[in-house]
Design an enzyme around this catalytic site. Sequence first.
Site, mmCIF file in Angstrom:
data_model
loop_
_atom_site.group_PDB
_atom_site.id
_atom_site.type_symbol
_atom_site.label_atom_id
_atom_site.label_comp_id
_atom_site.label_asym_id
_atom_site.label_seq_id
_atom_site.Cartn_x
_atom_site.Cartn_y
_atom_site.Cartn_z
ATOM 1 N N CYS A 66 0.753 -1.322 -0.049
ATOM 2 C CA CYS A 66 -0.260 0.144 -0.054
ATOM 3 C C CYS A 66 0.859 1.334 -0.010
ATOM 4 O O CYS A 66 2.029 1.394 -0.001
ATOM 5 C CB CYS A 66 -0.925 0.039 1.375
ATOM 6 S SG CYS A 66 0.077 -0.004 2.679
ATOM 7 N N ALA A 69 3.064 1.739 3.038
ATOM 8 C CA ALA A 69 4.269 0.888 3.023
ATOM 9 C C ALA A 69 5.211 1.679 2.197
ATOM 10 O O ALA A 69 6.354 1.643 2.732
ATOM 11 C CB ALA A 69 3.922 -0.208 2.530
ATOM 12 N N ARG A 100 11.447 -5.175 6.549
ATOM 13 C CA ARG A 100 12.643 -5.080 5.480
ATOM 14 C C ARG A 100 13.887 -5.239 5.372
ATOM 15 O O ARG A 100 14.402 -5.064 4.455
ATOM 16 C CB ARG A 100 11.856 -3.538 4.862
ATOM 17 C CG ARG A 100 12.466 -3.147 3.281
ATOM 18 C CD ARG A 100 11.769 -2.015 2.843
ATOM 19 N NE ARG A 100 12.100 -1.423 1.697
ATOM 20 C CZ ARG A 100 12.979 -0.352 1.672
ATOM 21 N NH1 ARG A 100 13.185 0.484 2.851
ATOM 22 N NH2 ARG A 100 13.179 0.163 0.579
ATOM 23 N N HIS A 200 5.834 6.336 -2.555
ATOM 24 C CA HIS A 200 7.069 6.909 -2.976
ATOM 25 C C HIS A 200 7.019 8.098 -3.427
ATOM 26 O O HIS A 200 7.742 8.996 -2.829
ATOM 27 C CB HIS A 200 7.639 6.071 -4.182
ATOM 28 C CG HIS A 200 7.798 4.633 -3.624
ATOM 29 N ND1 HIS A 200 7.732 3.772 -4.909
ATOM 30 C CD2 HIS A 200 8.198 3.836 -2.766
ATOM 31 C CE1 HIS A 200 7.853 2.356 -4.449
ATOM 32 N NE2 HIS A 200 8.250 2.586 -3.311
HETATM 33 FE FE1 CFM Z 1 12.941 0.278 -5.172
HETATM 34 FE FE2 CFM Z 1 12.387 -2.027 -5.364
HETATM 35 FE FE3 CFM Z 1 10.926 -0.292 -3.907
HETATM 36 FE FE4 CFM Z 1 13.389 -1.031 -3.306
HETATM 37 FE FE5 CFM Z 1 12.448 -3.124 -1.443
HETATM 38 FE FE6 CFM Z 1 11.342 -3.904 -3.809
HETATM 39 FE FE7 CFM Z 1 9.979 -2.394 -2.296
HETATM 40 MO MO1 CFM Z 1 10.532 -4.653 -1.494
HETATM 41 S S1 CFM Z 1 14.226 -1.480 -5.048
HETATM 42 S S2 CFM Z 1 12.415 1.013 -3.306
HETATM 43 S S3 CFM Z 1 14.377 -1.822 -1.243
HETATM 44 S S4 CFM Z 1 10.944 -0.396 -5.990
HETATM 45 S S5 CFM Z 1 12.423 -4.975 -2.374
HETATM 46 S S6 CFM Z 1 12.116 -4.164 -5.842
HETATM 47 S S7 CFM Z 1 9.172 -4.200 -3.296
HETATM 48 S S8 CFM Z 1 10.836 -2.810 -0.436
HETATM 49 S S9 CFM Z 1 9.016 -0.368 -2.826
#
Ligand code: CFM
Length: 548
Positions: A66, A69, A100, A200
Amino acid sequence: MVREKATAILVDPAEVKEEILKKYPAKVARRRTKQILVNRVQEAEQVPEMLANTRTIPGILTMRGCAYAGCKGVVLGPTRDILQITHGPIGCGFYSWLTRRNQTRPGSDKGTNFMPYAMSTDMQEEEIIFGGEKKLKKAIQEAIDLFHPKAVGIFSTCPVGLIGDDVHSVAREMEEKYPDVNIFGFSCEGYKGVSQSAGHHIANNKVFTDVVGQLETRKEGEFRFNILGEYNIGGDAFEIERITDRCGLTVHATFSGNSEYDEFASAHTADLNVVMCHRSINYMAEMMEKRYGIPWFKVNFVGANATAKSLRKIAAYFGSPALVEKVEKLIAEEMVEVEKVRDDVKSRCEGKVAMLFVGGSRAHHYQELFSEIGMKTVSAGYEFGHRDDYEGRKVIPSIVVDADTRNIEELTVRPDETRYRPRKDDGEIKRLADEGIRFSDYSGLMPEMMNHTLVIDDLNHHEAEILIEKYKPDVFCAGIKEKYVIQKGGVPLKQLHSYDYSGPYAGFKGAVNFYREIDRMVNSKIFRFVKAPWQESPELAGSYGWSR
Ligand code: CFM
């Protein structure tokens, strides 16, 4: 029974796609057909168009997370001295607390580190009904009294938006009371957007407007740059820092692995931004370029060759012959051990088959490591990547902006009146571009994958089962939600989010760790003897009821 070995070449991806779609109702199939593509790379990196960053069809068990997160867990989570308060029921705060495996290393024993704490307002029915702002103020007060932080971040969970609590006005009010503490709120309610990707963007915006540019301190060093989109999972950032230190490069700030507030606040003083995870942080790279004139390019420290290539790019950018020499010397030294282990592992792994379904960047980056030991990636995809992550940034102008994306604020950024400073003149940028540095660009996953591979966005369990049945891969890379279903199907699963309690996998030492780990997994015979309960009696019947 021992499973038969199949090679990727014998499987027709179009047939696999057909098989997947067959089970779906017509409406679902019409959508999924645009999200399951047979890769075909044409001239100028042209690839088929992916339907990405759209809502998961209700009823399908998605791998996604989500917005909360993505904001709290991913972008801000790895920062050790921003005190982070989850405004919401306790589960959101608890389950985003260190799961994580993002690590940190405070400079000294006295260095501030809030990461061992999970702080939450622990909303109850009373707050849901009468509002939670009072409780939030109390929580901030309590946290400031106890910990005296430089900065406080407030993270909104779903109920906060539903009941209309205004975390931003609470932040302003508390900041008036404590002018020395930077207090900011994130409207990152879980339901914003279609996945954690929305979080993000929300995090990037707030950190950019409220943190970056607040301090003018500069770290010492001739070659100062920021690493964007590296989160120190399993110690990756430690390994990258070890390497950059040895080269005489200065990482000013990492967004946000092993980072602290002051580094973010003064990140605009650095001379270059390199981007690891494009999906989670491209917004910050672009905004810093527009406001402060810092150029950016994509790097990848996953894979020994990719690490070497990235270091060479950084050295070329700074243009110092002494730096170039140091980088070359380091690469030569580090590659001795890498090549030794790689060749040994390759002798046992060559030709084996991998699949990767992770997040928004690792499904691309980790293909490097597999190819170094001779393994083929036959199918891959992101959980929440956008079209640019699949097809490359060249498609950005043609991406249709839908209501879910419009939900997230797009900041208008202009050059800073006093602090905008182009780091290189146009001629230098052009010269570097001619040498192969692609500024402000990302090629995407598909142009770098083989033809006839299957690229799937937002994979689900049904589709994963078919992939396993048809391709019989030697290893499947995904997360904890997938792990045991896949392993019961007789295929080892490597977690690429948390690294299965291992790591680092970035840089040179990380590559060695990964080769060894994959060698152990794909050459272990045990998985071939696994028989899942559903292989003998494929349908389990259940009923609700009570029997004594
Ligand atoms: Fe970038 Fe990722 Fe992500 Fe990531 Fe991660 Fe991920 Fe994630 Mo899990 S590199 S920041 S450190 S998109 S592994 S492939 S899914 S937490 S949001």
